[in-house]
Design an enzyme around this catalytic site. Sequence first.
Site, short mmCIF file in Angstrom:
data_model
loop_
_atom_site.label_atom_id
_atom_site.label_comp_id
_atom_site.label_asym_id
_atom_site.label_seq_id
_atom_site.Cartn_x
_atom_site.Cartn_y
_atom_site.Cartn_z
CE LYS A 1 10.29 0.06 14.22
NZ LYS A 1 9.22 -0.70 13.69
CD GLU B 1 18.83 -0.79 1.19
OE1 GLU B 1 18.25 0.11 0.18
OE2 GLU B 1 18.40 -2.15 1.22
CB CYS C 1 15.43 0.05 -1.82
SG CYS C 1 16.36 -1.31 -1.67
CD GLU D 1 11.86 4.81 -2.68
OE1 GLU D 1 11.66 5.38 -1.40
OE2 GLU D 1 12.55 3.93 -2.95
P1 NAI Z 1 9.91 4.20 7.12
O1 NAI Z 1 11.24 4.64 6.50
O2 NAI Z 1 8.99 5.39 7.74
O3 NAI Z 1 9.94 2.98 7.94
C1 NAI Z 1 10.61 2.02 7.63
C2 NAI Z 1 11.09 1.54 9.37
O4 NAI Z 1 11.62 2.49 10.09
C3 NAI Z 1 9.69 0.95 10.07
O5 NAI Z 1 10.23 -0.24 10.73
C4 NAI Z 1 9.47 2.10 10.80
O6 NAI Z 1 8.52 1.71 12.08
C5 NAI Z 1 10.69 2.66 11.24
N1 NAI Z 1 10.53 4.19 11.67
C6 NAI Z 1 9.56 5.08 11.11
N2 NAI Z 1 9.99 6.21 11.70
C7 NAI Z 1 11.00 6.03 12.73
C8 NAI Z 1 11.71 7.16 13.58
N3 NAI Z 1 11.49 8.18 13.70
N4 NAI Z 1 12.54 6.61 14.19
C9 NAI Z 1 13.06 4.97 13.97
N5 NAI Z 1 12.54 4.40 13.32
C10 NAI Z 1 11.48 4.89 12.52
O7 NAI Z 1 8.90 3.94 5.80
P2 NAI Z 1 7.51 3.61 5.67
O8 NAI Z 1 6.66 4.43 6.55
O9 NAI Z 1 7.07 2.22 5.77
O10 NAI Z 1 7.26 3.93 3.79
C11 NAI Z 1 7.04 5.11 3.38
C12 NAI Z 1 7.83 5.31 2.17
O11 NAI Z 1 9.24 4.96 2.46
C13 NAI Z 1 7.60 4.30 1.11
O12 NAI Z 1 6.42 4.71 0.41
C14 NAI Z 1 8.59 4.35 0.34
O13 NAI Z 1 8.81 5.35 -0.60
C15 NAI Z 1 9.88 4.47 1.29
N6 NAI Z 1 10.44 3.23 1.70
C16 NAI Z 1 11.60 2.68 1.42
C17 NAI Z 1 12.22 1.36 1.62
C18 NAI Z 1 13.25 0.98 1.06
O14 NAI Z 1 13.76 -0.04 1.12
N7 NAI Z 1 14.34 1.88 0.33
C19 NAI Z 1 11.38 0.75 2.57
C20 NAI Z 1 10.37 1.31 2.91
C21 NAI Z 1 9.69 2.28 2.74
#
Ligand code: NAI
Length: 512
Positions: A205, A280, A314, A415
Amino acid sequence: MVAMTATAEEEAMDTLTALSGSPTQPMGAYPGPTKLLIDGKWVDAASGKTFETRNPATGELLARVAEGDAEDIKRAVAAARRAFNGPWSRMKPNERQLLLLKLADIIDKNMEELALLDTLDMGGPLSRTRNNRQRALGMLRYYAGMATSVHGETINNSLPGDIFSYTLKEPVGVVGAIIPWNGPLTASIWKIGPALATGCTVVLKPAEEAPLTSLRLGELCLEAGVPPGVVNVVPGYGETAGAALSSHPDVDKVAFTGSHLTGQKIIQASAGNLKRVSLELGGKSPDIVFADADLDAAVSGASMAVFANSGQICSAGTRLFVERKVYDEFTEKVAAYGRNLKVGDGRDPEVQVGPLVSAEQLERVTGYLAVGQKEGAKALSGGARLTEGNMGKGYFVPPTVFANVRDDMRIAQEEIFGPVISAIPFTDVDEVIQRGNATTFGLGSGVWTRDVSKAHRLARAIRAGSVWVNCYQAMDPAVPFGGYKMSGYGRESGLQHVEEYLNVKAVWIKTA
Ligand code: NAI
Ligand code: MG
């Protein structure tokens, strides 16, 4: 774009380049896959719904993509289960190895297009996305090697009589892979690669912000001969498709990359069938500069530890601890380094810093810029969104260095996921170890020093999954990467990554 000759591939690339426009020309209709890949076929979402994906440098519409939700996840998981129960998991290791090597060659041929797709969909500049070639191919070829290296052990037991014991390593089964938008190509490969190496099947996904590269990768998997149902790609929103995948009772493992808040939901969702989870997550990584370091190398290293990919990494080294006696000079140099980076539309090959991925991310990052100023930090460079010329149409934030940051400020704790450095002075080693570790996260960390004893001491003392000494963000398919504390658990890359996709079975054979 299936089964193309070299010339057809070049033509497709030309078409994509023409359609992708340029920093000054609008884009045409996207020619690549936009439906769901389930069981080797391209299908519409059961609901018939689609969602938009846009170029964050211009706000232009790139494509409308089928919006998968619970029903589509159900179909994809069923396909993945059938494929797992079929000949796939009994395929010989060297056949899976050849498949991975072939996929690597196909990606090599299509790398320019894949780099451009990442650039268009999430904004990372071509100067960066093109450089992912070595990482993408290196991973696939490493996993190809691992495919023929998986093995159990013969273990001497102490039971009376003749009873022989050994272990088998078996694929864990159907894997749900959920990835963020900050590096769609490499993140997709990081999940698919070990699954193919071990004989698992996958439902991937991608993030709703940037689904196009993962879909094209799915197409290339088919071209390489990956059997139907082994790799399924279902774009959709986190709350619907992502939640359905992480709670599905027939998914054996979830491999997740993203925020810690979503990571916590994934764990809760996994409880229903106690699926295995690897996470991660994010970070607020300390990057520690001692006065005895090669300061010129440290300036560029510490700058790019945060400004690369507009800080959307990250393990970005966003808490920059600088020894007090060089603090003013060093932070000013980092600010100057940031001011000299070229910010703009990533299709311009000279651009070093592209836009943030979305309006939402822009709001989040500019929100932190305001918080930092309100908390009393001083922006030595950047500090506000860029809007001159065409930039107002995109989501551009310039490299920003905040000085006068205290440990308890929100910009030193949370973050931000933008090109924002919080520079903090320190005076001695014990103090910086304690303050460097004073965070809920533990993903990356940097140490800049010429003193080898200090380097070793910090390497042990820092509670984080990676410590980079006199460098930052070095990554290799053979070297494990992952988090301590709230940066998650499980490791990606290295032997341990492959183990995450395997079950261990003990076999006892009484021979007398
Ligand atoms: P997110 O963690 O919500 O999204 C990442 C993935 O998880 C996407 O594919 C999203 O559709 C999916 N997702 C979201 N809610 C879910 C749920 N309830 N169940 C299963 N999958 C779900 O992160 P988002 O909204 O893109 O970004 C928000 C903040 O998170 C960013 O500003 C950043 O600080 C952090 N982030 C950190 C990352 C890293 O690599 N450490 C990567 C992306 C975001
Ligand atoms: Mg989210």
